[in-house]
Scaffold this active site. Structure first.
Site, mmCIF file in Angstrom:
data_model
loop_
_atom_site.group_PDB
_atom_site.id
_atom_site.type_symbol
_atom_site.label_atom_id
_atom_site.label_comp_id
_atom_site.label_asym_id
_atom_site.label_seq_id
_atom_site.Cartn_x
_atom_site.Cartn_y
_atom_site.Cartn_z
ATOM 1 N N LYS A 198 0.853 -1.186 0.000
ATOM 2 C CA LYS A 198 0.000 0.000 0.000
ATOM 3 C C LYS A 198 0.885 1.230 0.000
ATOM 4 C CE LYS A 198 -3.707 2.255 2.534
ATOM 5 N NZ LYS A 198 -4.623 2.139 3.674
ATOM 6 N N LYS A 251 -2.254 -1.609 -3.819
ATOM 7 C CA LYS A 251 -3.115 -0.423 -3.745
ATOM 8 C C LYS A 251 -2.282 0.848 -3.801
ATOM 9 C CE LYS A 251 -6.123 1.818 -0.460
ATOM 10 N NZ LYS A 251 -6.574 1.854 0.883
HETATM 11 C C1 PBG Z 1 -7.566 3.266 5.580
HETATM 12 C C2 PBG Z 1 -7.878 3.054 4.159
HETATM 13 C C3 PBG Z 1 -7.677 3.983 3.129
HETATM 14 C C4 PBG Z 1 -8.244 3.424 1.977
HETATM 15 C C5 PBG Z 1 -8.723 2.143 2.319
HETATM 16 N N1 PBG Z 1 -8.480 1.928 3.678
HETATM 17 C C6 PBG Z 1 -7.134 5.366 3.153
HETATM 18 C C7 PBG Z 1 -5.790 5.643 3.640
HETATM 19 O O1 PBG Z 1 -4.949 4.756 3.815
HETATM 20 O O2 PBG Z 1 -5.549 6.817 3.931
HETATM 21 C C8 PBG Z 1 -8.297 4.112 0.647
HETATM 22 C C9 PBG Z 1 -9.322 3.671 -0.304
HETATM 23 C C10 PBG Z 1 -9.601 4.583 -1.433
HETATM 24 O O3 PBG Z 1 -8.984 5.658 -1.621
HETATM 25 O O4 PBG Z 1 -10.500 4.241 -2.199
HETATM 26 N N2 PBG Z 1 -6.590 2.554 6.181
#
Ligand code: PBG
Length: 326
Positions: A198, A251
């Site tokens: 991520k 992601k």
């Molecule tokens: C939180 C989380 C996030 C997303 C999914 N879970 C945001 C972040 O890490 O700040 C993002 C999903 C999206 O932008 O569609 N842990």
């Protein structure tokens, strides 16, 4: 001209094109992320995500039924928690009566066959807007204390009926710790889909609007990955695999297709991509302006994930794409 090779021959009719097509989408490739809020009969539009809303539980169930009837068999739930419930220790995250768990129980009762995925991270419940616990003095995100909190959240999520847990926090060692805790409490059937890779991305903007969950101070760069790195992605993914993850996720999605492809060479586990909120918003904005054909770009983007090696796509396009595939 006497050409030996004429690749165009294989493209000369739709029947031929569809016969040799290497990758196809089906609605059960998708996991649909949905946002839930308190209340009744409420659909509160999310401006930066046209077509999506924060839904009260009754509306959430309607939406889930519609998705299921279109062949989408999994949803990922994200709760918009009232500010008054957010604290520095984020303890609302494992309160059995919290919004997320009430919604999960209601969904499971209404649609027992729908797979339900729950995010494991503290940000929706944290007054600091971080995925882990923040040291009040240094501002550091404390790894091992955060993992302890994530274990509590995971156990409470499994109890509430989530089939798949998605740790999205990027703390070190959390997959192994969560797996052991689940097994110890006889939740050995609960899956873990790790957000293994991520990135600290600008593409999460609309999602953080939807949940009002942006970090109050600083950014997420000490835990989420540097967008410049791909080898490190393989390291993160191997650790999660060794710690017992069932599915690995990358992601955001489209800007990281190379990472998905590399990971495909390394692992035999299923791979998921999260086609995130900013990717969705860009397509919607351009389509609303008449600058692109939104449906065409949507299907092309989703197909690209399959071509890169994904089995599963988390996408805000799930309903629209499933409709087109019917
Ligand atoms: C939180 C989380 C996030 C997303 C999914 N879970 C945001 C972040 O890490 O700040 C993002 C999903 C999206 O932008 O569609 N842990």
């Amino acid at each position: 001209m006497k050409l030996q090779q004429r690749p165009r021959r294989n493209r000369s009719s739709e029947a031929l094109r569809s016969m040799i097509r290497e990758n196809v989408l089906t609605p059960n490739d998708f996991i649909a992320p949905l946002f839930v809020k308190e209340g009744k009969g409420e659909r509160e539009e999310i401006k930066s995500m046209p077509g999506h809303a924060r839904l009260s539980i009754d509306e959430l169930i309607k939406e889930a039924r519609e998705l299921h009837s279109l062949g989408v068999e999994a949803i990922a739930l994200f709760p918009a928690i009232d500010d008054s419930k957010k604290t520095t220790d984020a303890k609302e995250a494992w309160n059995p009566e919290n919004l997320n768990f009430k919604a999960a129980r209601a969904l499971k009762e209404a649609l027992p066959d729908m797979l339900l995925m729950g995010d494991i991270a503290l940000d929706p419940y944290s007054s600091d807007g971080h995925d882990g616990i923040v040291d009040p003095r240094s501002g550091e995100i404390l790894n091992d204390q955060s993992v302890e909190a994530l274990i509590k959240q995971s156990l409470a999520s499994a109890k509430a009926g989530f089939d798949i847990l998605g740790p999205s926090d990027m703390m070190d060692g959390r997959i192994g710790a969560i797996r052991s805790a689940l097994d110890h409490e006889n939740f050995e059937r609960t899956l873990i889909m790790s957000y293994s890779v991520k990135y600290a991305s600008g593409f999460y903007g609309p999602f953080r609007d939807a949940l009002a969950s942006a970090p109050k101070k600083g950014d997420k760069k000490t835990y989420q990955m540097d967008p410049a790195n791909a080898r490190e992605a393989l390291r993160e993914a191997s650790l999660d695999e060794a710690e017992g993850a069932d599915i690995l996720m990358v992601k955001p999605g489209l800007p990281y297709l190379d990472v998905i492809y590399r990971l495909r060479q390394q692992t035999t586990l299923p791979i998921a991509a999260y086609n995130v909120s900013g990717e969705y918003a860009m397509v919607k904005a351009a389509a609303q302006n008449g600058w692109i054909d939104g449906e065409k770009v949507m299907m092309e983007s989703l197909t690209a994930f399959k071509r890169a090696g994904c089995d599963i796509i988390l996408t805000y396009f799930a309903k629209e794409a499933a409709r087109l595939l019917h």
